[in-house]
Design a protein around this motif. Sequence first.
Motif, mmCIF file in Angstrom:
data_model
loop_
_atom_site.group_PDB
_atom_site.id
_atom_site.type_symbol
_atom_site.label_atom_id
_atom_site.label_comp_id
_atom_site.label_asym_id
_atom_site.label_seq_id
_atom_site.Cartn_x
_atom_site.Cartn_y
_atom_site.Cartn_z
ATOM 1 N N TRP A 1 0.834 -1.204 0.000
ATOM 2 C CA TRP A 1 0.000 0.000 0.000
ATOM 3 C C TRP A 1 0.867 1.251 0.000
ATOM 4 C CZ3 TRP A 1 0.362 3.763 3.619
ATOM 5 C CH2 TRP A 1 0.922 3.435 4.858
ATOM 6 N N GLU A 2 2.001 1.185 0.686
ATOM 7 C CA GLU A 2 2.907 2.330 0.755
ATOM 8 C C GLU A 2 3.542 2.584 -0.619
ATOM 9 O OE1 GLU A 2 6.156 3.738 4.106
ATOM 10 O OE2 GLU A 2 5.474 1.676 4.083
ATOM 11 N N ALA A 3 3.976 1.519 -1.286
ATOM 12 C CA ALA A 3 4.575 1.653 -2.615
ATOM 13 C C ALA A 3 3.549 2.182 -3.615
ATOM 14 C CB ALA A 3 5.128 0.310 -3.081
ATOM 15 N N ASP A 4 2.318 1.671 -3.559
ATOM 16 C CA ASP A 4 1.271 2.154 -4.460
ATOM 17 C C ASP A 4 0.979 3.632 -4.223
ATOM 18 O OD1 ASP A 4 1.032 -0.335 -5.640
ATOM 19 O OD2 ASP A 4 -0.668 -0.944 -4.393
ATOM 20 N N THR A 5 0.973 4.032 -2.960
ATOM 21 C CA THR A 5 0.714 5.441 -2.635
ATOM 22 C C THR A 5 1.851 6.326 -3.119
ATOM 23 O OG1 THR A 5 -0.512 4.708 -0.681
ATOM 24 C CG2 THR A 5 0.104 7.030 -0.775
ATOM 25 N N VAL A 6 3.099 5.893 -2.954
ATOM 26 C CA VAL A 6 4.243 6.673 -3.442
ATOM 27 C C VAL A 6 4.149 6.849 -4.952
ATOM 28 C CG1 VAL A 6 6.747 6.644 -3.778
ATOM 29 C CG2 VAL A 6 5.796 6.111 -1.546
ATOM 30 N N HIS A 7 3.852 5.777 -5.686
ATOM 31 C CA HIS A 7 3.747 5.878 -7.144
ATOM 32 C C HIS A 7 2.581 6.777 -7.563
ATOM 33 C CE1 HIS A 7 6.966 3.347 -8.589
ATOM 34 N NE2 HIS A 7 6.702 2.496 -7.615
ATOM 35 N N GLN A 8 1.467 6.702 -6.823
ATOM 36 C CA GLN A 8 0.338 7.570 -7.138
ATOM 37 C C GLN A 8 0.694 9.033 -6.894
ATOM 38 O OE1 GLN A 8 -3.421 6.295 -5.535
ATOM 39 N NE2 GLN A 8 -4.223 8.368 -5.481
ATOM 40 N N LEU A 9 1.410 9.325 -5.809
ATOM 41 C CA LEU A 9 1.812 10.703 -5.517
ATOM 42 C C LEU A 9 2.863 11.197 -6.509
ATOM 43 C CD1 LEU A 9 1.866 10.534 -1.623
ATOM 44 C CD2 LEU A 9 0.252 11.803 -3.059
ATOM 45 N N LEU A 10 3.711 10.307 -7.002
ATOM 46 C CA LEU A 10 4.659 10.689 -8.054
ATOM 47 C C LEU A 10 3.910 11.028 -9.341
ATOM 48 C CD1 LEU A 10 7.485 8.071 -7.472
ATOM 49 C CD2 LEU A 10 7.757 10.557 -7.374
ATOM 50 N N SER B 1 0.863 12.092 -9.645
ATOM 51 C CA SER B 1 0.102 13.328 -9.483
ATOM 52 C C SER B 1 1.013 14.527 -9.184
ATOM 53 C CB SER B 1 -0.928 13.175 -8.371
ATOM 54 O OG SER B 1 -0.290 13.015 -7.120
ATOM 55 N N ARG B 2 2.315 14.295 -9.156
ATOM 56 C CA ARG B 2 3.338 15.327 -8.946
ATOM 57 C C ARG B 2 3.319 15.944 -7.547
ATOM 58 N NH1 ARG B 2 3.728 18.195 -14.848
ATOM 59 N NH2 ARG B 2 4.116 16.271 -15.957
ATOM 60 N N HIS B 3 2.769 15.194 -6.577
ATOM 61 C CA HIS B 3 2.898 15.624 -5.193
ATOM 62 C C HIS B 3 4.279 15.251 -4.656
ATOM 63 C CE1 HIS B 3 -1.527 15.915 -5.350
ATOM 64 N NE2 HIS B 3 -1.315 16.898 -4.497
ATOM 65 N N LEU B 4 4.909 14.279 -5.283
ATOM 66 C CA LEU B 4 6.299 13.908 -4.999
ATOM 67 C C LEU B 4 7.073 14.005 -6.308
ATOM 68 C CD1 LEU B 4 5.807 10.713 -2.785
ATOM 69 C CD2 LEU B 4 6.415 13.007 -2.004
ATOM 70 N N THR B 5 8.385 14.210 -6.202
ATOM 71 C CA THR B 5 9.229 14.257 -7.399
ATOM 72 C C THR B 5 10.414 13.315 -7.220
ATOM 73 O OG1 THR B 5 10.492 16.123 -6.517
ATOM 74 C CG2 THR B 5 8.623 16.651 -7.940
ATOM 75 N N ILE B 6 11.086 13.034 -8.330
ATOM 76 C CA ILE B 6 12.246 12.148 -8.304
ATOM 77 C C ILE B 6 13.500 13.000 -8.360
ATOM 78 C CG2 ILE B 6 13.460 10.315 -9.544
ATOM 79 C CD1 ILE B 6 10.741 9.401 -10.606
#
Length: 137
Positions: A73-82, A84-89
């Motif tokens: 669930w954590e990995a799926d949430t990180v990918h979803q936030l990436l 949606s551009r709430h997180l960046t690489i």
Amino acid sequence: MSELDLFGNPVQENPAPAQTRPGRPVLNDMDAVTAVLERASSDRRYLLVGLAERVYRLADPTDKERVQPVTHWEADTVHQLLKSRHLTIGGGRHEVVSGAMRTTATAVLVPRATRNQLIHWKTLARPDGWTSSKYPA
């Protein structure tokens, strides 16, 4: 019997193309989103490992080389936030170790706008009847 177009001609049925990669489930849980953003803002940040961009997290904030995989669930949430551009690489590559695996990873960064949005989300009042978050910090 096949369907007809506007002119009375039979319509050929073309099968939809098969997906080359299965999609990730969409998560609509604000507790999970805020938990992941808090963790990403902490000193045990997230990292993406390999071509499949598997999500790992620093095992110990003092040891910047040791990482451990996160829950699904954590990995799926990180990918979803990436997505949606709430997180960046991040731009750099870091040498990491997980068990016997030694590889390179890319850091997941939290932009300032997302940090401000997280503060806003955390100050909103929870409706009556909502339980506290099921995701530990």
